[in-house]
Design an enzyme around this catalytic site. Structure first.
Site, short mmCIF file in Angstrom:
data_model
loop_
_atom_site.label_atom_id
_atom_site.label_comp_id
_atom_site.label_asym_id
_atom_site.label_seq_id
_atom_site.Cartn_x
_atom_site.Cartn_y
_atom_site.Cartn_z
N LYS A 76 15.56 3.15 47.98
CA LYS A 76 16.86 2.73 47.68
C LYS A 76 17.05 2.02 46.10
O LYS A 76 18.02 1.23 45.98
CB LYS A 76 17.53 1.70 48.59
CG LYS A 76 17.28 2.27 49.96
CD LYS A 76 18.07 3.74 50.19
CE LYS A 76 17.42 4.36 51.47
NZ LYS A 76 17.89 5.88 51.25
N GLY A 78 17.24 4.25 43.23
CA GLY A 78 17.81 5.40 42.44
C GLY A 78 16.92 6.64 42.86
O GLY A 78 17.09 7.30 41.88
N THR A 79 16.24 6.86 43.68
CA THR A 79 15.34 8.08 43.95
C THR A 79 16.25 9.24 43.82
O THR A 79 15.94 10.15 42.81
CB THR A 79 14.55 8.06 45.35
OG1 THR A 79 14.42 6.55 45.71
CG2 THR A 79 13.19 8.77 45.24
N THR A 80 17.15 9.48 44.56
CA THR A 80 17.94 10.61 44.50
C THR A 80 18.66 10.83 43.25
O THR A 80 18.37 12.13 42.69
CB THR A 80 19.25 10.50 45.63
OG1 THR A 80 18.62 9.86 47.02
CG2 THR A 80 19.94 11.78 45.74
N HIS A 140 6.96 6.82 46.91
CA HIS A 140 7.36 5.32 47.09
C HIS A 140 6.05 4.38 47.03
O HIS A 140 6.19 3.32 47.22
CB HIS A 140 7.96 5.03 48.17
CG HIS A 140 9.34 5.63 48.39
ND1 HIS A 140 10.25 5.52 47.25
CD2 HIS A 140 10.04 6.38 49.35
CE1 HIS A 140 11.49 6.06 47.96
NE2 HIS A 140 11.36 6.55 48.90
N ARG A 162 15.68 -1.55 40.43
CA ARG A 162 16.86 -1.85 40.67
C ARG A 162 17.20 -3.19 41.19
O ARG A 162 16.09 -3.75 41.70
CB ARG A 162 17.41 -0.80 41.89
CG ARG A 162 18.90 -0.90 42.02
CD ARG A 162 19.48 0.01 43.06
NE ARG A 162 20.95 0.11 43.21
CZ ARG A 162 21.54 0.46 44.04
NH1 ARG A 162 21.03 1.06 45.16
NH2 ARG A 162 22.91 0.69 44.06
N SER A 170 21.24 -1.96 50.09
CA SER A 170 21.47 -0.41 50.22
C SER A 170 20.33 0.13 51.35
O SER A 170 20.65 0.91 52.31
CB SER A 170 20.90 0.39 48.81
OG SER A 170 20.97 1.67 48.77
N ARG A 298 25.80 6.85 49.07
CA ARG A 298 26.65 5.88 49.89
C ARG A 298 28.07 5.37 49.06
O ARG A 298 29.01 5.85 48.74
CB ARG A 298 25.91 4.80 50.46
CG ARG A 298 26.71 3.68 51.30
CD ARG A 298 25.84 2.69 51.87
NE ARG A 298 25.39 1.82 50.78
CZ ARG A 298 26.20 0.70 50.45
NH1 ARG A 298 27.55 0.37 50.91
NH2 ARG A 298 25.91 -0.34 49.23
N GLY A 300 26.88 3.91 45.32
CA GLY A 300 26.31 4.26 43.94
C GLY A 300 26.85 3.23 42.97
O GLY A 300 27.07 3.53 41.86
#
Ligand code: PAP
Length: 329
Positions: A76, A78-80, A140, A162, A170, A298, A300
């Site tokens: 959570k 910022g991987t995506t 991860h 982050r 998140s 979700r 962002g």
């Protein structure tokens, strides 16, 4: 015949791994889990049983190549988003923006997680061939538990940090959505208590960050440390730095054609979350674990923690971050 023998051998080895893992779990410290009954402490970090299997499998089977690129994040962080950005940077000569794969495939389909894909030898081999010569992977896994070849090969690692409070919030939202119904409810106070003592997937958060932060100071040409917040504030500068680090700098003509801006727009939260694939698609990480793509997009935003944490909670998290990551924040 050879094929079926090797398949049997592979399955036998796999079943033995499963048996060894369940035997090992009984010896490990455990705490309350976020989406499983328990998380287990394996080599100083906290994991689900499936993640321990993934880490061990990666350590046994993964042989990094010097040309590989590995995106590393604490969940959570910022991987995506960074999967989409790195995929776009590295493949910008191959695809047009009007028919780009990211318009029809989720970012997790474009760059797989090492610890998931390595579980299926055939998929892993196919993937490696498909993206030759530069294989893009994400993980991860904490720095100290990476397969040895990742560091020794000299491949490039991009780590994304982050803000602690947004990471906790998140994670809590995501885990609540995918938490099995038979488990008791999971209020944010429970998530906060566990997070503060390091008990979260691939945690502690601070030790996960620290390992890569130190590596980025020791070998800055191999490990790039970026933040989610910097990418939000100044995506053009951040993306330019990222592309240079990945040996794919933007040339003058690309700058003139505003390629950087086009990538920023393509990978923006607004664009990705509006695409059908990210609203209705499903990501199958393993036969046992699938997640709807929409759960990876979700809000962002920077600072959403303010809507969920008390000021005392926020101050406590900031204090731990100041103590553990002294010099970074
Ligand atoms: P993962 O580690 O499980 O893959 P990851 O992608 O790191 O998850 O985290 C999801 C977070 O990144 C979500 O944050 P939020 O809960 O605070 O909203 C998600 O909204 C955010 N995110 C996903 N894609 C983007 C994007 N393109 N731009 C900005 N933030 C994004």
């Amino acid at each position: 015949m050879d094929m079926s023998r090797s398949q049997h051998e592979h399955e036998d080895e796999y079943n033995k791994d499963d048996q060894d893992n369940s035997d090992m779990l009984t010896t490990l410290p455990n705490e309350k889990g976020w989406i499983t009954e328990h998380l287990y402490q394996y080599k100083s970090f906290w994991f689900t049983p499936a993640a321990i299997k993934g880490v061990k499998r990666a350590q046994q089977c993964f042989k990094a190549q010097p040309t590989d690129i590995v995106l590393v994040t604490f969940p959570k962080s910022g991987t995506t988003w960074f999967k989409a950005l790195i995929f776009s940077i590295m493949n910008r000569d191959r695809f047009d923006f009007s028919s780009h794969p990211l318009l029809t495939k989720g970012p997790h389909d474009c760059i797989p997680f090492l610890e998931a894909i390595i579980q299926d030898v055939a998929s892993y081999k196919d993937y490696r061939i498909s993206c030759s010569p530069r294989c893009l992977l994400a993980t991860h896994i904490p720095c100290s538990l990476l397969p040895a070849s990742v560091m020794s090969s000299g491949c490039k690692i991009v780590y994304v940090f982050r803000d602690t409070k947004d990471v906790l919030v998140s994670n809590w939202h995501y885990m609540r959505k995918i938490r099995p119904k038979q488990l008791p409810s999971f209020p944010i106070e429970d998530a906060f208590d566990l997070f503060c003592i390091g008990v979260s997937h691939y945690g502690s958060f601070w030790d996960n960050v620290l390992g890569y932060w130190k590596a980025s100071l020791e070998i800055p040409d191999k490990v790039l440390f970026l933040t989610y917040e910097d990418m939000k504030t100044d995506p053009v500068v951040c993306l330019t730095k990222l592309a240079k680090f990945l040996d794919k700098p933007f040339c003058v003509e690309e700058e003139r054609e505003q390629v950087v801006q086009k990538i920023v727009r393509l990978c923006s939260f607004e664009n990705l979350s509006s695409l059908e694939v990210n609203q209705t698609g499903v990501q199958h990480f393993s036969p046992q674990f699938s997640v709807e793509n929409r759960h990876f997009l979700r809000k962002g935003q920077v600072g959403d923690w303010q809507n969920h944490l008390t000021l005392e909670m926020a101050e406590h998290l900031d204090e731990i971050t100041r103590q553990k990551l002294c010099g970074l924040v």
